[in-house]
Design an enzyme around this catalytic site. Structure first.
Site, short mmCIF file in Angstrom:
data_model
loop_
_atom_site.label_atom_id
_atom_site.label_comp_id
_atom_site.label_asym_id
_atom_site.label_seq_id
_atom_site.Cartn_x
_atom_site.Cartn_y
_atom_site.Cartn_z
N ALA A 214 -3.29 -5.93 7.72
CA ALA A 214 -1.82 -5.77 8.71
C ALA A 214 -2.83 -4.66 10.18
O ALA A 214 -1.96 -4.42 11.07
CB ALA A 214 -0.84 -5.38 8.48
N ASP A 268 -0.62 -1.49 -3.98
CA ASP A 268 0.92 -2.17 -2.95
C ASP A 268 0.86 -3.42 -4.32
O ASP A 268 0.69 -5.14 -4.29
CB ASP A 268 -0.66 -3.20 -2.60
CG ASP A 268 0.12 -3.53 -0.86
OD1 ASP A 268 1.84 -3.63 -0.99
OD2 ASP A 268 0.26 -5.11 -0.68
#
Length: 365
Positions: A214, A268
């Site tokens: 990201a 994550d």
């Protein structure tokens, strides 16, 4: 009844020690002492280290924090992670409504004191929609008083908080206000240029969320947020599952940092870790495919990995020294949020320590 554990290497004070024995009584460490020359231990693992610390756990055991903001859901996530070797964690709420954020904050406060619960990670919603990843861009918004009030509520309850935001979306004066509350401000899901990132660091950003992911790639004349992060003395998390970042790029990131002990592992993890092979997020099915979690568009949507696997990958595939990799999963993430790292010491329960064989597989204690 006393059980004797004699690891080849015991993690103490940020390094490995040898020649020590650990006595276990009633499910906890009673004492640590030198191993006698003729003693026969009940267990002789290759390593004995603290249970791992993960600052980015979106879900586990079939539960997503975004879908179930309750103490029972938090307990399920923590328990699933503890079964996999992660003894300490920040349940993570990704981009959502202010109402869901408030409900999650109240659930964390109600659950506070639960073994293994270190606080909460709010990943969004003040992110850049251009770098949304699997987050729902319709919920992304500028920093508002609703979020500030939630942060104040959590900090007033004494709960550690990590907040991921995009420094080009949240102005430096608000970053400074948040950091002054004692919130750990982490930059992520961002397309910030170097100047915007530097301004955020000066205002109080002390961490970066899942390096590379990201974030736009850096170039020779435009380091952007990624290059600025690597060159900074801030902490940074990285996902080492073989899907989010290639092994050589993990190695480059770790070796590029100007200070040691600033890069740490995160999983994550999503609901599939310790749970079924699919779940729903934002009304869309997310499914395990060839070891990765993907959405309907086949884009990565979080990770199907636990932190012990990331640790193993860091040693076996990335090629980092064992001592460095262990620190990345124990001492460094705790330091990143201002906590004293858990140690292998008297009083620790067997849920809070981890025995590993030479291949870094877990051994039951």
């Amino acid at each position: 009844m006393t059980r004797l554990i004699a690891p080849t290497r015991l993690w103490m004070d940020g390094r490995f020690e040898t020649g020590l024995a650990v006595e276990i009584e009633a499910g906890a460490i009673a004492r640590i002492r030198p191993l006698g020359p003729h003693e026969a231990p009940d267990l002789a693992p290759h390593l004995l280290i603290p249970a791992l610390t993960d600052l980015q756990v979106n879900g586990s055991g079939g539960v997503m924090l975004n879908s179930d903001a309750s103490p029972a859901a938090i307990e399920t996530i923590v328990a699933a992670q503890r079964r996999l070797g992660t003894g300490f964690l920040l349940p993570t709420l990704i981009t959502t409504t202010a109402e869901r954020m408030r409900a999650t904050a109240e659930a964390i406060i109600e659950a506070w004191g639960m073994p293994g619960l270190l606080g909460v990670h709010l990943e969004g919603p003040h992110l850049n929609p251009e770098r949304k990843g699997t987050h729902d861009a319709t919920h992304m918004r500028p920093m508002d008083r609703a979020t500030l009030a939630i942060l104040e509520r959590l900090r007033a309850a004494g709960i550690p908080v990590m907040l991921t935001l995009a420094p080009e979306i949240v102005p430096p004066n608000l970053i400074r206000e948040i950091a002054e509350m004692g919130v750990v401000v982490s930059a992520g899901h961002s397309a910030a240029d170097a100047a915007e990132t530097e301004a955020g660091l000066a205002a109080g950003i002390s961490c970066f969320t899942h390096l590379y992911n990201a974030m736009p790639p850096m170039t020779s004349r435009a380091p952007g947020i990624l290059g600025t992060a690597l060159a900074s003395s801030a902490y940074a998390g990285i996902i080492v599952d073989g899907h989010h970042v290639s092994w050589p790029m993990v190695a480059i990131a770790c070796r590029a940092r100007p200070l040691k002990n600033r890069t740490f592992l995160v999983s994550d993890a999503m609901a599939t870790v310790g749970g079924p092979d699919h779940f729903e997020l934002y009304g869309e099915e997310i499914r395990v495919c060839d070891g990765a979690l993907v959405n309907a568009a086949s884009a990565l949507a979080g990770a199907h990995v636990d932190l012990l696997t990331c640790l193993r990958n860091t040693v076996l595939h990335v090629g980092l020294p064992l001592e460095e990799a262990v620190a990345m999963a124990t001492d460094i993430p705790n330091a990143a949020i201002g906590l004293i790292p858990p140690a292998v010491e008297p009083g620790r329960t067997v849920d809070e320590i981890l025995a590993l064989d030479a291949d870094l597989n877990r051994i039951d204690i």
